[in-house]
Design an enzyme around this catalytic site. Structure first.
Site, PDB file in Angstrom:
ATOM      1  N   GLU A  61       0.845  -1.209   0.000  1.00 19.52           N
ATOM      2  CA  GLU A  61       0.000   0.000   0.000  1.00 19.52           C
ATOM      3  C   GLU A  61       0.872   1.248   0.000  1.00 19.52           C
ATOM      4  OE1 GLU A  61      -1.490   2.983   2.957  1.00 19.52           O
ATOM      5  OE2 GLU A  61      -1.879   0.976   3.750  1.00 19.52           O
ATOM      6  N   GLU A 138       6.811   4.220  11.223  1.00 20.93           N
ATOM      7  CA  GLU A 138       5.379   4.107  11.512  1.00 20.93           C
ATOM      8  C   GLU A 138       5.129   2.995  12.521  1.00 20.93           C
ATOM      9  OE1 GLU A 138       1.136   3.465   9.101  1.00 20.93           O
ATOM     10  OE2 GLU A 138       3.038   3.031   8.115  1.00 20.93           O
TER      11      GLU A 138
END
Length: 419
Positions: A61, A138
């Site tokens: 993604e 992240e």
């Protein structure tokens, strides 16, 4: 090509077209707005991974936004932002989505951009190396968020040794090893026509959307739809305890596995979720926070997937109050299981759920998400009036039966994250 049109409410329609290559296109017209929420929904997520490639769905993604053969990453970002719109992506257990919010006049551009980043990714080695650092950062941020971290452990506890229990971010070892062949393999195997839904809501003309999707998504490769997970409905009880440095509170999740997205009992589940932990008037909030003052954050949650689902509750409290808080959580579950539910309380919950449903119709993004999820899970699109009727049909006996079927000490999973 076949088309199936279903009326929703008043002059608002959901229209559905299956293209000859298998892609499904659904749209809902909202003529009073000047914008469109557009999404490409793919039936692929961390639930399609193995221990060796866990994290690839989320990494893919990210990489799809890093540039195509015709656009750089900056050009992808600027394409819609320069017109006041925006792009986003998300990865879940079973679904990956790529969405845009745009002015209605920019629909052709948005379909072009979304198809370009999905069908023509560049996967440049230098971009892959840079994005590894971004995803690791992240993941580190998520590891410092106790509410997110405990939910990851909760799913791992609820689905042991199954892909639905994998962390969506994956592992640091896997992320560092991902290269172009891993991305190409997952993309080619899962991003196929039968796994793809293009959904739009707003000031959109269905025939124009279909024409654009036919033009820009014609090169995707057909494949068989994903197989079911073949999970047992319930899992044995388990307790999972974890520690986190510099944590100020103890975080607790309890919950059970249950049915999937298509099950008609989802209406009773929506009411159960609202009764137990859906807002300031819910049982958990009123008892554990308002009466005892043990917590600031407490709520319940429901998550339905293709062949399985989750119902649970979360709270955070002082470590010295953790035992009492857990007991209060369990007590509220047991009260409902034992039949302590008045008609008046259920009526208020119905009013809350129906009100939330109707208010959500004002958002093109929520409408797009609703029709996209409904289609990706092969469910019929029903009217808001039918949904309201289904909610109103739920009885107190239905709620109690639901708790008695799925909540017992022998199948409840408990996850605790402590300082």
């Amino acid at each position: 090509m076949t088309m199936d049109v279903r009326s929703l409410i008043g002059d608002v329609n959901v229209q559905r077209t299956v293209l000859t290559n298998g892609i499904r296109v659904v749209s809902e017209r909202m003529p009073s707005v000047r914008s469109i929420s557009l999404g490409v929904w793919v039936r692929a997520g961390s639930g399609n991974e193995t221990p060796e490639n866990n994290g690839i769905a989320h990494f893919l993604e990210h990489m799809l936004f890093k540039g195509s053969h015709s656009r750089t990453a900056k050009e992808i970002a600027q394409s819609l932002e320069s017109r006041g719109g925006g792009l986003n992506g998300a990865t879940g257990k079973e679904i990956s989505s790529y969405t845009a919010h745009i002015l209605d006049q920019d629909l052709p551009l948005a379909v072009d951009v979304l198809s370009d980043l999905i069908l023509n990714p560049r996967f440049d080695p230098s971009d892959i190396n840079i994005e590894k650092q971004v995803v690791l950062a992240e993941m580190a941020n998520a590891g410092e968020d106790p509410e997110e971290l405990i939910l990851d452990h909760f799913y791992q506890n609820l689905y042991p040794n199954h892909p639905l229990g994998y962390f969506i971010y994956g592992t640091e070892k896997n992320i560092r090893q991902f290269e172009r062949p891993s991305l190409d393999s997952f993309l080619n195997h899962h991003y196929t026509t039968e796994n793809t839904v293009v959904a739009a809501a707003g000031n959109v003309r269905h025939d124009q959307l279909v024409e654009l999707v036919e033009r820009y998504f014609s090169s995707t490769v057909p494949a068989q739809p994903p197989a079911g997970s073949s999970l047992q409905m319930q899992s044995p009880a388990s307790l999972s305890q974890h520690r986190m440095k510099n944590l100020q509170q103890t975080h607790i999740c309890i919950g059970v596995r249950l049915f999937g997205f298509k099950d008609q009992r989802r209406y009773a589940l929506a009411l159960l979720d609202t009764l137990l932990g859906g807002g300031m008037s819910s049982r958990l909030f009123q008892n554990i926070r308002e009466k005892y003052g043990f917590t600031y954050s407490v709520f319940s949650f429901a998550d339905l997937m293709a062949d399985t689902g989750v119902f649970g509750a979360y709270l955070a409290c002082e470590k010295r109050k953790s035992k009492e808080s857990l007991e209060l959580l369990q007590e509220e579950f047991l009260k409902l299981q034992q039949g302590h539910l008045a008609e008046e309380e259920l009526a208020l919950a119905k009013s809350q759920v129906i009100g939330n449903m109707v208010l959500s119709l004002e958002s093109s993004g929520r409408r797009m998400k609703k029709i996209g999820e409904t289609e990706i899970y092969d469910c019929p699109h029903i009217s808001i009036d039918q949904s309201i009727e289904n909610i109103n049909r739920v009885s107190t006996a239905d709620i109690i039966d639901l708790m008695q079927q799925f909540y017992t000490p022998s199948n409840t999973n408990t996850t605790i994250l402590s300082p």
